[in-house]
Design an enzyme around this catalytic site. Structure first.
Site, PDB file in Angstrom:
ATOM      1  N   SER A 160      17.118 -12.631 -28.946  1.00 14.09           N
ATOM      2  CA  SER A 160      17.183 -13.538 -27.810  1.00 14.09           C
ATOM      3  C   SER A 160      15.783 -13.997 -27.401  1.00 14.09           C
ATOM      4  CB  SER A 160      17.942 -12.863 -26.664  1.00 14.09           C
ATOM      5  OG  SER A 160      18.440 -13.819 -25.759  1.00 14.09           O
ATOM      6  N   ASP A 180      24.451 -14.714 -29.018  1.00 12.81           N
ATOM      7  CA  ASP A 180      23.251 -13.907 -28.768  1.00 12.81           C
ATOM      8  C   ASP A 180      23.263 -12.578 -29.524  1.00 12.81           C
ATOM      9  OD1 ASP A 180      21.479 -11.976 -27.162  1.00 12.81           O
ATOM     10  OD2 ASP A 180      21.103 -13.884 -26.138  1.00 12.81           O
TER      11      ASP A 180
END
Length: 293
Positions: A41, A156
């Site tokens: 991320s 993610d």
């Protein structure tokens, strides 16, 4: 030739909290020869810029030009309802920042973690465009629509690996350093108390904040699990209390906090007994939370 110890740095996810990674890297490079980065991320975004050859001041300058209005704009609403925002503006920014550079051509090895909804497994980006790796790894569910790339549908990487220590053996170095920007894990639960006085009026949370706070707390447990399992040589906890996960405009505050926590950790870990003590403390936290019971 540098006589510094070679380090692999693991950069975890955490939205705006991950801007602290810039400050951490600026301190680490003074003491270590950073020879590889694995990120999830925001850790994949900051780590990617660093791995392709940018210095920390250049990355901080990029952070200073970033605003929520560019990425989280009503003009970028996802009409297919896969998320609130379609992620196109974010991908455009990543492509501009990296000039469509390829991971294979980076200054140091780099790996980004993303989660594929089709195969229900983590996918590691160690090739291809930095921009694709960044977009895939930071595709926060509900906030951004999943990123379709080839036969994958990415969300993610923090879904499974918010602090991707599990892949540290893919990169060789003398020392393994993990940078965690997720909140602390409570060591016990509290019983319901119906006699609490009425609290003062609190700020109303937006839906996106409810999602992020909930996700981060869950991911904090996964990060703690991996710290115990993979035993990095150093853990830098750079989560800034009371900050907002969308406060990208406070990049300088995150940067300074990251530098402070990195310097503190470097000094603490230089004490021979500190590493044993910190590992015992982490194990006690696991035991108290009943993690694997």
């Amino acid at each position: 030739m540098s006589d510094k110890r070679k380090a692999t740095v693991i950069l975890g996810g955490g939205s705006a909290f991950g801007l602290a990674h810039i400050g951490v890297l600026s301190e680490l490079e003074r003491e270590y020869d950073i020879r590889g980065i694995i990120g999830t991320s925001m850790g994949a975004i900051v780590g990617g810029l660093y791995a392709m050859g940018m210095d920390c001041r250049e990355i901080l300058d990029i952070a200073g030009r970033l605003s929520n209005a560019k990425v989280l704009s009503p003009l970028n609403i996802d009409l297919r309802i896969g998320g609130i925002f379609d992620g196109l503006a974010a991908l455009k920014l990543y492509r501009e920042w990296t000039n469509d550079a390829c991971i294979e051509d980076g200054t140091i090895p780099y790996i980004a973690c993303a989660f594929d909804l089709h195969s229900r497994s983590t996918i590691l980006f160690d090739k291809g465009l930095y921009a694709d790796a960044m977009r895939a790894s930071s595709s926060i569910p509900y906030i951004f629509t999943p990123y379709a790339l080839h036969n994958y549908l990415f969300v993610d990487g923090g879904i499974e690996h918010p602090l991707p220590l599990a892949f540290n053996k893919m990169l060789k170095s003398d020392i393994l350093i993990a940078v965690n920007v997720l909140p602390m894990v409570p060591q016990s639960a509290e019983k319901l108390n119906l006699n609490n006085p009425k609290p003062a009026k609190q700020k109303r949370l937006l839906r996106s904040e409810v999602v992020m706070k909930s996700v981060f707390q869950n991911q904090a447990y996964l990060a703690l699990r991996d710290i115990i399992s993979y035993e990095p040589d150093m853990v830098i906890n750079a989560w800034m209390p009371d900050a907002n996960p969308f406060a990208f405009h406070k990049y300088n505050e995150f940067f300074r906090f990251g530098r402070k926590m990195a310097r503190q950790s470097i000094e603490e870990y230089s004490e021979p007994s500190f590493i044993s003590l910190i590992r015992r403390n982490y194990q006690n936290m696991i035991n108290k939370t009943g993690f694997w019971k």
